[in-house]
Design a protein around this motif. Structure first.
Motif, short mmCIF file in Angstrom:
data_model
loop_
_atom_site.label_atom_id
_atom_site.label_comp_id
_atom_site.label_asym_id
_atom_site.label_seq_id
_atom_site.Cartn_x
_atom_site.Cartn_y
_atom_site.Cartn_z
N PRO A 125 -49.55 4.52 -59.20
CA PRO A 125 -50.83 3.93 -59.57
C PRO A 125 -51.82 4.04 -58.41
O PRO A 125 -51.46 3.80 -57.26
N ILE A 126 -53.07 4.41 -58.74
CA ILE A 126 -54.12 4.50 -57.73
C ILE A 126 -55.38 3.87 -58.31
O ILE A 126 -55.76 4.17 -59.44
N ASN A 127 -56.01 3.00 -57.56
CA ASN A 127 -57.25 2.37 -58.01
C ASN A 127 -58.43 3.31 -57.79
O ASN A 127 -58.54 3.96 -56.74
N ASP A 128 -59.33 3.36 -58.79
CA ASP A 128 -60.58 4.08 -58.59
C ASP A 128 -61.57 3.17 -57.86
O ASP A 128 -61.23 2.04 -57.48
N THR A 129 -62.79 3.62 -57.68
CA THR A 129 -63.75 2.84 -56.89
C THR A 129 -64.16 1.55 -57.59
O THR A 129 -64.68 0.64 -56.94
N ARG A 130 -63.91 1.47 -58.90
CA ARG A 130 -64.25 0.25 -59.65
C ARG A 130 -63.06 -0.71 -59.72
O ARG A 130 -63.17 -1.81 -60.24
N GLY A 131 -61.90 -0.30 -59.19
CA GLY A 131 -60.72 -1.13 -59.24
C GLY A 131 -59.85 -0.90 -60.45
O GLY A 131 -58.86 -1.62 -60.66
N ASN A 132 -60.17 0.11 -61.28
CA ASN A 132 -59.33 0.44 -62.43
C ASN A 132 -58.01 1.05 -61.96
O ASN A 132 -58.00 1.93 -61.09
N VAL A 133 -56.92 0.59 -62.54
CA VAL A 133 -55.60 1.07 -62.15
C VAL A 133 -55.28 2.35 -62.93
O VAL A 133 -54.87 2.31 -64.09
N VAL A 134 -55.47 3.49 -62.29
CA VAL A 134 -55.18 4.78 -62.90
C VAL A 134 -53.75 5.16 -62.55
O VAL A 134 -53.33 5.06 -61.39
N ARG A 135 -52.97 5.57 -63.56
CA ARG A 135 -51.62 6.02 -63.32
C ARG A 135 -51.59 7.55 -63.26
O ARG A 135 -51.95 8.21 -64.24
N VAL A 136 -51.20 8.09 -62.11
CA VAL A 136 -51.12 9.54 -61.91
C VAL A 136 -49.66 9.93 -62.13
O VAL A 136 -48.78 9.59 -61.34
N LEU A 137 -49.41 10.66 -63.22
CA LEU A 137 -48.05 10.89 -63.69
C LEU A 137 -47.62 12.35 -63.56
O LEU A 137 -48.41 13.27 -63.82
N ASP A 138 -46.36 12.53 -63.18
CA ASP A 138 -45.76 13.86 -63.23
C ASP A 138 -45.54 14.25 -64.69
O ASP A 138 -45.23 13.39 -65.53
N ILE A 139 -45.68 15.52 -64.98
CA ILE A 139 -45.48 16.01 -66.34
C ILE A 139 -44.00 16.30 -66.57
O ILE A 139 -43.34 16.96 -65.75
N ILE A 140 -43.46 15.80 -67.65
CA ILE A 140 -42.07 16.06 -68.03
C ILE A 140 -42.06 17.22 -69.02
O ILE A 140 -42.68 17.16 -70.07
N ARG A 141 -41.36 18.27 -68.68
CA ARG A 141 -41.24 19.43 -69.57
C ARG A 141 -40.06 19.19 -70.50
O ARG A 141 -38.91 19.32 -70.12
N GLY A 142 -40.37 18.80 -71.71
CA GLY A 142 -39.29 18.50 -72.65
C GLY A 142 -39.85 18.15 -74.01
O GLY A 142 -41.05 18.23 -74.25
N LYS A 143 -38.95 17.75 -74.90
CA LYS A 143 -39.32 17.39 -76.27
C LYS A 143 -38.77 16.01 -76.61
O LYS A 143 -37.74 15.60 -76.07
N PRO A 144 -39.44 15.30 -77.51
CA PRO A 144 -38.90 14.01 -77.97
C PRO A 144 -37.50 14.20 -78.55
O PRO A 144 -37.19 15.23 -79.16
N ILE A 145 -36.66 13.19 -78.38
CA ILE A 145 -35.26 13.32 -78.79
C ILE A 145 -35.12 13.53 -80.28
O ILE A 145 -34.19 14.21 -80.74
N ASP A 146 -36.04 13.00 -81.09
CA ASP A 146 -35.95 13.22 -82.53
C ASP A 146 -36.25 14.67 -82.90
O ASP A 146 -35.66 15.23 -83.82
N VAL A 147 -37.17 15.30 -82.15
CA VAL A 147 -37.48 16.71 -82.38
C VAL A 147 -36.26 17.57 -82.04
O VAL A 147 -35.95 18.54 -82.75
#
Length: 320
Positions: A125-147
């Protein structure tokens, strides 16, 4: 856009059309205005926006305008940025009303708690200049388990004996991950089969999207448990069965289905699918019936669910 940022785009992504470079964004509050070509600055890093993410629900694409697919100009890595978005709604479990709401702060907190645990999505999580909590996420290469389950080309009986045991083992690991959250008095909050991805290559099941929270006086973890039950139902049946699908079953089976066999959470779904597929072990079908309208008892914890699931897996796995 500031000249230095435009130069950064030109230097790090020379193939990007400079005419499409948009604004430099430091306050992400108005996420609907952040579009392709804009650059979001967070913690001294710059993220070039490519598109809004979306998820498929009920056969339709559901855009998530507050979730942006980006590339970090400094590192060259693709990232997902989840911006701050609030919503709330009421979910009904039978006669029980559960208040649900979206909490970026809760997801940020859990991200820090599960750092290094590959059973969960990873990010910071990183706050922007307004204090909004932005979540910077790694991308998971995969498919939903139901698929993954649905793509297995086999009739149900073959699927159940040859493929389901492996999926069950991976699902148990995913349940253990949820149990680890509950042990910290945390909830996932949105346990759905499209929020459990199977990573390409490793086939590791990984949970994503835990920014929902809920308030329930009956059981603080009850909604997570019912979510796990719904995923298990899909994996056991290689799909969801409702009254529409009953026509292909023999008349005695159709006539045997009653209200007690239906899901408490989704009343149109048949939870007691042991009636549809008699070769499903009674012990496994018994677990599913804990989530039905006719259940005399419900699971109070993920640990109880796991205590019932693990012996079933042992009986289904081939002897070494």
């Amino acid at each position: 856009m500031a000249l230095d940022v435009r130069e950064l785009v030109r230097e790090r992504m020379p193939d990007f059309p400079m005419a499409r470079c948009g604004r430099l964004v430091t306050d992400t509050s108005e996420f609907m205005r952040i579009d392709y070509g804009d650059v979001i600055e967070l913690g001294g890093m710059h993220y070039l926006v490519f598109k809004d993410e979306s998820e498929r629900r009920f056969g339709l694409e559901d855009p998530k305008y507050w979730v942006k697919r980006c590339r970090c100009l400094e590192s060259g890595e693709s990232k997902i940025l989840k911006l701050v978005f609030y919503e709330s709604f009421t979910l009904h479990l039978g006669a029980i009303a559960v208040q649900c709401y979206r909490s970026p702060q809760k997801e940020a907190r859990i991200l820090m708690e599960v750092r290094g645990d590959i059973r969960f999505m990873q990010g910071v999580p990183i706050n922007d200049t307004r204090g909004n909590v932005v979540r910077v996420l790694d991308i998971i290469r995969g498919k939903p388990i139901d698929v993954v389950a649905d793509a297995i080309e086999a009739d149900h009986e073959t699927y159940f004996y040859e493929h389901f045991p492996d999926l069950l083992a991976r699902f148990i690991t995913a349940c253990e991950a949820i149990a680890s959250l509950h042990d910290r008095f945390e909830k996932h909050g949105d346990v759905r089969r499209d929020h459990l991805l199977m990573e390409h290559g490793t086939r590791q099941c990984r949970w994503i999207d835990f920014d929902y929270a809920f308030q329930s006086h009956e059981n603080p973890f009850g909604l997570d448990l019912f979510g796990l039950g719904n995923i298990l139902l899909f994996l056991v049946g290689k799909g969801i069965y409702t009254s529409r699908e009953l026509a292909r079953f023999p008349a005695p089976i159709i006539q045997s289905i009653n209200e007690d066999d239906l899901s408490l959470m989704f009343p149109h779904r048949i939870m007691n699918i042991g009636k549809l597929f008699p070769y499903i072990p009674k012990e496994l079908n018994y677990i599913l019936q804990h989530f039905s309208s006719g259940a005399p008892l419900f699971y109070e914890s993920t640990a109880e669910l796991l205590d019932d699931l693990r012996p079933v897996l042992k009986t289904m796995q081939p002897a070494p």
